[in-house]
Each structure stands twice: as C-alpha cells, then as structure tokens.
Design a protein around this motif. Structure first.
Motif, mmCIF file in Angstrom:
data_model
loop_
_atom_site.group_PDB
_atom_site.id
_atom_site.type_symbol
_atom_site.label_atom_id
_atom_site.label_comp_id
_atom_site.label_asym_id
_atom_site.label_seq_id
_atom_site.Cartn_x
_atom_site.Cartn_y
_atom_site.Cartn_z
ATOM 1 N N VAL A 2 -1.520 3.577 6.551
ATOM 2 C CA VAL A 2 -1.136 4.976 6.731
ATOM 3 C C VAL A 2 -2.312 5.859 6.329
ATOM 4 N N PHE A 28 4.237 3.145 11.164
ATOM 5 C CA PHE A 28 5.457 3.349 10.391
ATOM 6 C C PHE A 28 6.518 3.941 11.289
ATOM 7 N N ILE A 99 6.813 6.274 2.302
ATOM 8 C CA ILE A 99 7.306 5.492 3.434
ATOM 9 C C ILE A 99 7.851 4.191 2.867
#
Length: 115
Positions: A2, A28, A99
């Motif tokens: 990420v 994600f 996340i």
C-alpha cells in the motif's frame, strides 16, 4: 503493498487555509479508517482527525471547528481542509489509513504557519 501519497502542504500566514490530500494505491479491497496525524519539532506524533468508512469523524480538541476531514471512497482518498490556521499548527502532517486492521503511513507533508 500500500502506498500513500500526500500533497497540499506549504507555508501560510496565520488565519489562512490549506487543504491536504492523500491518495492510497495498491492491492486492497477497502480502507477502514483514514486520517491525519501531525508531529511538531520536539513533540510526539498526535492525532489530528480520523474518518471511518461510514463517515463518522473524530477530531483533536485543538482543531475542532477549524479543520474538516473528508474522504472519497471511490478514489481511496482522504482530505483535510484546514482553516483559521495558527502558528501552533506548524508540523509535519502524516496521512494514516488502516486496511484489515493494519496501519499504513504516508511520508509526511510540511505545514508551516507564520505569525
């Protein structure tokens, strides 16, 4: 992986405004919490504002009524509108997301408010 890319920092006079932006990219499905922290020289990193996926928000007392956090889930982006800036708002501002309960941080963007 990420990645968080921030923009919008800079130098502004007291009483002025700035808008910070942060865009998340990578592999994600969805982002739970999005928000901003800041760290001034010689001080610990502190929460500025958070926004959940459903839109509920949380602000530090020092910025309530002056800062507004928002997010665009379609763009995986979070924004911080900062009005009535004060010299004590001077800090490096970090984008923050979670996340699957794992935290991710941006590289930080400098906000300097002159008196």
């Amino acid at each position: 992986q990420v990645q968080l890319v921030e923009s919008g920092g800079g130098l502004v006079q007291a009483g002025g405004s700035l808008r910070l932006s942060c865009a998340a990219s990578g592999s994600f499905f969805s982002i739970n919490l999005m928000g901003w922290y800041r760290q001034a020289p010689g001080k610990q990193r502190e929460l500025v504002a958070l926004i959940a996926s459903g839109g509920s928000t949380n602000y530090a007392d020092s910025v309530k009524g002056r800062f507004t956090i928002s997010r665009d889930n379609a763009k995986n982006a979070v924004y911080l509108q900062m009005n009535s800036l004060k010299p004590e708002d001077t800090a490096v501002y970090y984008c923050y997301v979670t996340i699957l309960d794992r935290p991710y941080w941006g590289q930080g963007t400098q906000v300097t408010v002159s008196s």
